[in-house]
Design an enzyme around this catalytic site. Structure first.
Site, PDB file in Angstrom:
ATOM      1  N   ASP A 150      24.732  16.703  -0.122  1.00 25.72           N
ATOM      2  CA  ASP A 150      23.464  17.426  -0.122  1.00 25.72           C
ATOM      3  C   ASP A 150      22.447  16.575   0.655  1.00 25.72           C
ATOM      4  O   ASP A 150      22.417  16.624   1.880  1.00 25.72           O
ATOM      5  CB  ASP A 150      23.074  17.645  -1.592  1.00 25.72           C
ATOM      6  CG  ASP A 150      21.847  18.507  -1.770  1.00 25.72           C
ATOM      7  OD1 ASP A 150      21.519  19.292  -0.869  1.00 25.72           O
ATOM      8  OD2 ASP A 150      21.193  18.408  -2.832  1.00 25.72           O
ATOM      9  N   LYS A 165      31.813  13.991 -11.750  1.00 31.03           N
ATOM     10  CA  LYS A 165      32.948  14.775 -12.198  1.00 31.03           C
ATOM     11  C   LYS A 165      33.247  15.912 -11.221  1.00 31.03           C
ATOM     12  O   LYS A 165      34.311  16.524 -11.286  1.00 31.03           O
ATOM     13  CB  LYS A 165      32.622  15.391 -13.575  1.00 31.03           C
ATOM     14  CG  LYS A 165      32.270  14.365 -14.630  1.00 31.03           C
ATOM     15  CD  LYS A 165      31.707  15.043 -15.885  1.00 31.03           C
ATOM     16  CE  LYS A 165      31.245  14.001 -16.888  1.00 31.03           C
ATOM     17  NZ  LYS A 165      30.360  14.588 -17.903  1.00 31.03           N
ATOM     18  N   GLY A 166      32.270  16.194 -10.363  1.00 25.50           N
ATOM     19  CA  GLY A 166      32.331  17.399  -9.533  1.00 25.50           C
ATOM     20  C   GLY A 166      33.553  17.533  -8.647  1.00 25.50           C
ATOM     21  O   GLY A 166      33.998  18.639  -8.362  1.00 25.50           O
ATOM     22  N   LYS A 185      25.779  20.595   2.815  1.00 24.70           N
ATOM     23  CA  LYS A 185      24.511  21.306   3.005  1.00 24.70           C
ATOM     24  C   LYS A 185      23.687  20.524   4.026  1.00 24.70           C
ATOM     25  O   LYS A 185      22.808  19.750   3.658  1.00 24.70           O
ATOM     26  CB  LYS A 185      23.726  21.316   1.683  1.00 24.70           C
ATOM     27  CG  LYS A 185      23.983  22.476   0.759  1.00 24.70           C
ATOM     28  CD  LYS A 185      22.923  22.497  -0.335  1.00 24.70           C
ATOM     29  CE  LYS A 185      23.549  22.479  -1.695  1.00 24.70           C
ATOM     30  NZ  LYS A 185      22.553  22.436  -2.800  1.00 24.70           N
ATOM     31  N   GLU A 200      34.573  14.009  -2.304  1.00 24.45           N
ATOM     32  CA  GLU A 200      33.354  14.495  -2.949  1.00 24.45           C
ATOM     33  C   GLU A 200      33.360  16.016  -3.015  1.00 24.45           C
ATOM     34  O   GLU A 200      34.040  16.678  -2.227  1.00 24.45           O
ATOM     35  CB  GLU A 200      32.132  14.051  -2.123  1.00 24.45           C
ATOM     36  CG  GLU A 200      31.278  12.994  -2.790  1.00 24.45           C
ATOM     37  CD  GLU A 200      30.511  13.485  -4.017  1.00 24.45           C
ATOM     38  OE1 GLU A 200      30.981  14.379  -4.746  1.00 24.45           O
ATOM     39  OE2 GLU A 200      29.432  12.935  -4.249  1.00 24.45           O
ATOM     40  N   ASP A 201      32.582  16.551  -3.936  1.00 23.57           N
ATOM     41  CA  ASP A 201      32.436  17.995  -4.001  1.00 23.57           C
ATOM     42  C   ASP A 201      31.466  18.503  -2.937  1.00 23.57           C
ATOM     43  O   ASP A 201      31.735  19.481  -2.259  1.00 23.57           O
ATOM     44  CB  ASP A 201      31.985  18.443  -5.409  1.00 23.57           C
ATOM     45  CG  ASP A 201      30.766  17.672  -5.927  1.00 23.57           C
ATOM     46  OD1 ASP A 201      30.240  16.787  -5.223  1.00 23.57           O
ATOM     47  OD2 ASP A 201      30.341  17.955  -7.065  1.00 23.57           O
ATOM     48  N   VAL A 243      24.837  25.646  -5.673  1.00 24.38           N
ATOM     49  CA  VAL A 243      26.083  26.363  -5.962  1.00 24.38           C
ATOM     50  C   VAL A 243      26.813  25.746  -7.160  1.00 24.38           C
ATOM     51  O   VAL A 243      26.647  24.558  -7.465  1.00 24.38           O
ATOM     52  CB  VAL A 243      27.027  26.373  -4.737  1.00 24.38           C
ATOM     53  CG1 VAL A 243      26.447  27.228  -3.618  1.00 24.38           C
ATOM     54  CG2 VAL A 243      27.316  24.966  -4.231  1.00 24.38           C
ATOM     55  N   ASP A 262      28.722  21.891 -11.059  1.00 22.56           N
ATOM     56  CA  ASP A 262      28.050  22.374 -12.259  1.00 22.56           C
ATOM     57  C   ASP A 262      26.547  22.508 -12.066  1.00 22.56           C
ATOM     58  O   ASP A 262      25.953  21.955 -11.155  1.00 22.56           O
ATOM     59  CB  ASP A 262      28.272  21.389 -13.414  1.00 22.56           C
ATOM     60  CG  ASP A 262      27.439  20.129 -13.239  1.00 22.56           C
ATOM     61  OD1 ASP A 262      27.525  19.511 -12.158  1.00 22.56           O
ATOM     62  OD2 ASP A 262      26.671  19.768 -14.160  1.00 22.56           O
TER      63      ASP A 262
HETATM   64  P1  IMP Z   1      23.181  14.063  -2.706  1.00 20.50           P
HETATM   65  O1  IMP Z   1      23.037  12.641  -3.110  1.00 20.50           O
HETATM   66  O2  IMP Z   1      21.845  14.764  -2.627  1.00 20.50           O
HETATM   67  O3  IMP Z   1      23.987  14.256  -1.439  1.00 20.50           O
HETATM   68  O4  IMP Z   1      23.880  14.825  -3.878  1.00 20.50           O
HETATM   69  C1  IMP Z   1      25.182  14.698  -4.114  1.00 20.50           C
HETATM   70  C2  IMP Z   1      25.563  15.169  -5.508  1.00 20.50           C
HETATM   71  O5  IMP Z   1      24.618  16.077  -6.072  1.00 20.50           O
HETATM   72  C3  IMP Z   1      26.840  15.931  -5.391  1.00 20.50           C
HETATM   73  O6  IMP Z   1      27.933  15.070  -5.504  1.00 20.50           O
HETATM   74  C4  IMP Z   1      26.739  16.898  -6.542  1.00 20.50           C
HETATM   75  O7  IMP Z   1      27.252  16.303  -7.714  1.00 20.50           O
HETATM   76  C5  IMP Z   1      25.265  17.161  -6.702  1.00 20.50           C
HETATM   77  N1  IMP Z   1      24.882  18.410  -6.023  1.00 20.50           N
HETATM   78  C6  IMP Z   1      24.211  18.559  -4.868  1.00 20.50           C
HETATM   79  N2  IMP Z   1      24.057  19.848  -4.534  1.00 20.50           N
HETATM   80  C7  IMP Z   1      24.689  20.541  -5.500  1.00 20.50           C
HETATM   81  C8  IMP Z   1      24.919  21.947  -5.715  1.00 20.50           C
HETATM   82  O8  IMP Z   1      24.529  22.844  -4.947  1.00 20.50           O
HETATM   83  N3  IMP Z   1      25.614  22.262  -6.834  1.00 20.50           N
HETATM   84  C9  IMP Z   1      26.092  21.333  -7.725  1.00 20.50           C
HETATM   85  N4  IMP Z   1      25.909  20.023  -7.553  1.00 20.50           N
HETATM   86  C10 IMP Z   1      25.213  19.628  -6.456  1.00 20.50           C
HETATM   87 MG    MG Z   2      29.384  14.915  -6.857  1.00 26.42          MG
END
Ligand code: IMP
Ligand code: MG
Length: 178
Positions: free
Chosen positions: A104, A42-43, A132, A100-101, A154, A160
């Site tokens: 990470d 949803k982000g 990040k 995407e939001d 964040v 969220d």
């Molecule tokens: P990844 O798979 O680790 O790249 O994570 C991606 C998803 O994790 C993002 O689409 C977010 O929904 C969530 N996420 C990662 N870091 C944050 C943050 O700092 N705040 C909120 N959601 C996050």
């Molecule tokens: Mg996301």
């Protein structure tokens, strides 16, 4: 452990200006093309809804959404990604941008990209508001990137923590509750 809302990391005006620039970049890259924008629920909803209103009218865009889950109640990725809502439309032969939001670890997007590539879109790019880079576990090419941020969790502007704080207009850090 609980978290409280921390200070503002990225102000509303700064976000607005950057979203406008990203829309301009997408407009410059894809001129009068027919795009499919895929919001990752949803982000990315808040970012996507601002972004599309800044795109040039010459671009025709279709919207679709995907929902994945990779996070439990904690702020650490489990590394496990599952599609819980798939696309409604067929992206075969289409020009697709995933919106995407935040990237990470990159695990969510690398999984999504590999699934969507199998459907043979003409083009598949990524647009992420936040990045990040210090947390990356897999290489990801982000064609359109809003801001690089330090290794801090964040919230706000769609992001969220356990379902909270998506509605905030600015992006905040969290702080540990004492
Ligand atoms: P990844 O798979 O680790 O790249 O994570 C991606 C998803 O994790 C993002 O689409 C977010 O929904 C969530 N996420 C990662 N870091 C944050 C943050 O700092 N705040 C909120 N959601 C996050
Ligand atoms: Mg996301």
């Amino acid at each position: 452990m609980g978290f409280d809302l921390g200070e503002v990391l990225i102000r509303r005006k700064t976000i607005q200006e950057r979203v406008r620039e990203l829309a301009f970049d997408i407009g410059s890259a894809y001129g009068d093309m027919d795009l499919v924008l895929i919001g990752v629920l949803k982000g990315a909803v808040v970012f996507l809804s601002d972004l599309i209103r800044e795109l040039p009218v010459s671009i025709t865009t279709e919207l679709d959404f995907l929902a994945v889950t990779s996070y439990g109640p904690s702020t650490e990725s489990s590394g496990v990604v599952r599609i819980i809502k798939d696309l409604d439309i067929n992206i075969n032969g289409r020009n697709v941008i995933i919106v995407e939001d935040i990237v990470d670890t990159g695990l969510t997007l690398s999984y999504l990209v590999s699934i969507l590539r199998e459907r043979e879109p003409e083009m598949l790019e990524i647009c992420s508001l936040l990045d990040k880079p210090s947390r990356r576990k897999t290489e990801i090419d982000i064609a359109f990137k809003g801001f690089e941020i330090p290794d801090e969790f964040v919230v706000g502007y769609g992001l969220d923590y356990s379902g909270r704080w998506r509605n905030l207009p600015e992006i905040h850090t969290l702080k540990k509750r004492d």
